[in-house]
Design an enzyme around this catalytic site. Sequence first.
Site, PDB file in Angstrom:
ATOM      1  N   ASP A   1      55.514  30.426  23.749  1.00 31.63           N
ATOM      2  CA  ASP A   1      54.320  29.660  23.404  1.00 31.63           C
ATOM      3  C   ASP A   1      53.471  29.480  24.653  1.00 31.63           C
ATOM      4  O   ASP A   1      53.854  28.759  25.586  1.00 31.63           O
ATOM      5  CB  ASP A   1      54.751  28.299  22.829  1.00 31.63           C
TER       6      ASP A   1
ATOM      7  N   GLY B   1      41.623  32.967  12.495  1.00 29.97           N
ATOM      8  CA  GLY B   1      41.742  33.511  11.156  1.00 29.97           C
ATOM      9  C   GLY B   1      40.352  33.832  10.646  1.00 29.97           C
ATOM     10  O   GLY B   1      39.376  33.694  11.382  1.00 29.97           O
TER      11      GLY B   1
ATOM     12  N   TYR C   1      35.924  26.904  16.360  1.00 30.83           N
ATOM     13  CA  TYR C   1      36.474  28.157  16.913  1.00 30.83           C
ATOM     14  C   TYR C   1      35.469  28.778  17.888  1.00 30.83           C
ATOM     15  O   TYR C   1      35.825  29.205  18.989  1.00 30.83           O
ATOM     16  CB  TYR C   1      36.777  29.109  15.741  1.00 30.83           C
TER      17      TYR C   1
HETATM   18  P1  NAD Z   1      45.615  37.678  15.645  1.00 30.19           P
HETATM   19  O1  NAD Z   1      45.668  36.306  15.055  1.00 30.19           O
HETATM   20  O2  NAD Z   1      46.182  38.799  14.859  1.00 30.19           O
HETATM   21  O3  NAD Z   1      46.300  37.680  17.081  1.00 30.19           O
HETATM   22  C1  NAD Z   1      46.349  36.547  17.902  1.00 30.19           C
HETATM   23  C2  NAD Z   1      47.804  36.366  18.309  1.00 30.19           C
HETATM   24  O4  NAD Z   1      47.896  35.233  19.181  1.00 30.19           O
HETATM   25  C3  NAD Z   1      48.724  36.086  17.106  1.00 30.19           C
HETATM   26  O5  NAD Z   1      49.725  37.082  17.023  1.00 30.19           O
HETATM   27  C4  NAD Z   1      49.306  34.725  17.410  1.00 30.19           C
HETATM   28  O6  NAD Z   1      50.665  34.578  17.028  1.00 30.19           O
HETATM   29  C5  NAD Z   1      49.158  34.655  18.937  1.00 30.19           C
HETATM   30  N1  NAD Z   1      49.207  33.269  19.381  1.00 30.19           N
HETATM   31  C6  NAD Z   1      48.544  32.208  18.845  1.00 30.19           C
HETATM   32  N2  NAD Z   1      48.893  31.089  19.490  1.00 30.19           N
HETATM   33  C7  NAD Z   1      49.793  31.454  20.440  1.00 30.19           C
HETATM   34  C8  NAD Z   1      50.540  30.724  21.406  1.00 30.19           C
HETATM   35  N3  NAD Z   1      50.409  29.397  21.514  1.00 30.19           N
HETATM   36  N4  NAD Z   1      51.374  31.400  22.229  1.00 30.19           N
HETATM   37  C9  NAD Z   1      51.517  32.750  22.102  1.00 30.19           C
HETATM   38  N5  NAD Z   1      50.837  33.494  21.209  1.00 30.19           N
HETATM   39  C10 NAD Z   1      49.990  32.844  20.383  1.00 30.19           C
HETATM   40  O7  NAD Z   1      44.093  37.955  16.007  1.00 30.19           O
HETATM   41  P2  NAD Z   1      43.376  39.303  16.457  1.00 30.19           P
HETATM   42  O8  NAD Z   1      42.474  39.713  15.369  1.00 30.19           O
HETATM   43  O9  NAD Z   1      44.368  40.269  16.994  1.00 30.19           O
HETATM   44  O10 NAD Z   1      42.461  38.744  17.640  1.00 30.19           O
HETATM   45  C11 NAD Z   1      42.822  38.863  19.009  1.00 30.19           C
HETATM   46  C12 NAD Z   1      41.793  38.107  19.851  1.00 30.19           C
HETATM   47  O11 NAD Z   1      40.474  38.618  19.597  1.00 30.19           O
HETATM   48  C13 NAD Z   1      41.723  36.613  19.545  1.00 30.19           C
HETATM   49  O12 NAD Z   1      41.495  35.915  20.755  1.00 30.19           O
HETATM   50  C14 NAD Z   1      40.525  36.490  18.648  1.00 30.19           C
HETATM   51  O13 NAD Z   1      39.941  35.201  18.724  1.00 30.19           O
HETATM   52  C15 NAD Z   1      39.613  37.557  19.217  1.00 30.19           C
HETATM   53  N6  NAD Z   1      38.629  38.031  18.235  1.00 30.19           N
HETATM   54  C16 NAD Z   1      39.067  38.750  17.157  1.00 30.19           C
HETATM   55  C17 NAD Z   1      38.135  39.183  16.224  1.00 30.19           C
HETATM   56  C18 NAD Z   1      38.557  39.982  15.012  1.00 30.19           C
HETATM   57  O14 NAD Z   1      37.695  40.316  14.220  1.00 30.19           O
HETATM   58  N7  NAD Z   1      39.829  40.299  14.841  1.00 30.19           N
HETATM   59  C19 NAD Z   1      36.772  38.880  16.366  1.00 30.19           C
HETATM   60  C20 NAD Z   1      36.380  38.123  17.464  1.00 30.19           C
HETATM   61  C21 NAD Z   1      37.320  37.718  18.417  1.00 30.19           C
END
Ligand code: NAD
Length: 327
Positions: free
Chosen positions: A50, A76, A149
């Site tokens: 974490d 999400g 967010y």
């Molecule tokens: P995702 O939710 O699949 O991946 C994020 C990961 O972070 C998850 O696996 C989660 O378990 C992990 N996580 C959360 N809290 C945690 C903690 N306390 N300790 C360790 N791990 C932790 O999301 P994603 O789509 O892979 O996005 C990755 C990054 O890109 C994020 O920062 C997200 O905000 C950013 N982002 C994504 C999108 C998109 O469209 N997917 C768009 C804009 C920004």
Amino acid sequence: MRSVLVLGAGGFIGSHLVRRLKTEGFWVRGVDLKFPDFSATEADDFVIGDLRDGAVVDRVIDRRFDEIYQLAADMGGAGYVFSGEHDAEIMHNSASINLNVVDRAQKRNIRQVFYSSSACMYPAYNQADPDNPNCAESSAYPAAPDSEYGWEKLFSERLYLAYNRNHGMTNRVARYHNIFGPEGTWQGGKEKAPAAVCRKVAMAAHDGEIEIWGDGSQTRSFLYIDECLEGTLRLTRSGFEGPVNVGSDEMVSINQLVDLVADIAGKRLHKKHVPGPIGVRGRNSDNRLIERELGWRPSQSLRVGLEATYGWIEAQVRSNSAPPVSP
Ligand code: NAD
């Protein structure tokens, strides 16, 4: 051997990034609360931990990695981010992770962390017209994101850039715009529009009906995962710190997205518009800055990425609804 740390390596983008970095020959450590949901991680070392806990961050940043990618966040799709029910956790969890990570990196004399911000940090007042949203990097202020967010993303991108100014770091900040592809969340409430639409279309009968949140005229653009990784690596290895958009500028309405997916599926479907969280009216990536600074822009059409994503989600739907095999 060159080494990389991927934080959030159990998530959608992180698990794809680990795979890409392995093809480039890196030794990779991944960290997440969980393993990837849909396939085994390819990381050489995977720590379940974490990142809100400073002791965990100390433990995983235990050497001078050649590259660090910070993708971990509490996130999400619209159903999660805009309901208002998760605001406090989203802000607390993601800010804690970023405060820990940048500080531990700096104290280990690591100069650079890649940080994934989001288009959700752009002001809502520039995204009221679905046909002409303004998401130029320079339009970020006066700040008015439409979700907590987005506010956390804005805070954290400023945090990484403040460490650049005050501690000689060279952190990189990308503003991702709606990334999609196979092995992304496709059900359960945290899925985003392309995955939700693919699931609904895959589950619908031919000539059936699918529910769309809002009137469907809200616009967005969607970037395929491989292009996101390419932009991420190019920014990390460039001399440019950002913030810079990493997104597609092929803007479509949600109704057009549904039509495209239905066409890929070969189904004729009726749209039923129902109330639901929809976010801003319009959003599109402005790619002028990335083109100027990195000489690169995503090139693949939305349809190509959707075909791959639909195929994967359709297979998930089919295997989820398959009757249990009798012993
Ligand atoms: P995702 O939710 O699949 O991946 C994020 C990961 O972070 C998850 O696996 C989660 O378990 C992990 N996580 C959360 N809290 C945690 C903690 N306390 N300790 C360790 N791990 C932790 O999301 P994603 O789509 O892979 O996005 C990755 C990054 O890109 C994020 O920062 C997200 O905000 C950013 N982002 C994504 C999108 C998109 O469209 N997917 C768009 C804009 C920004």
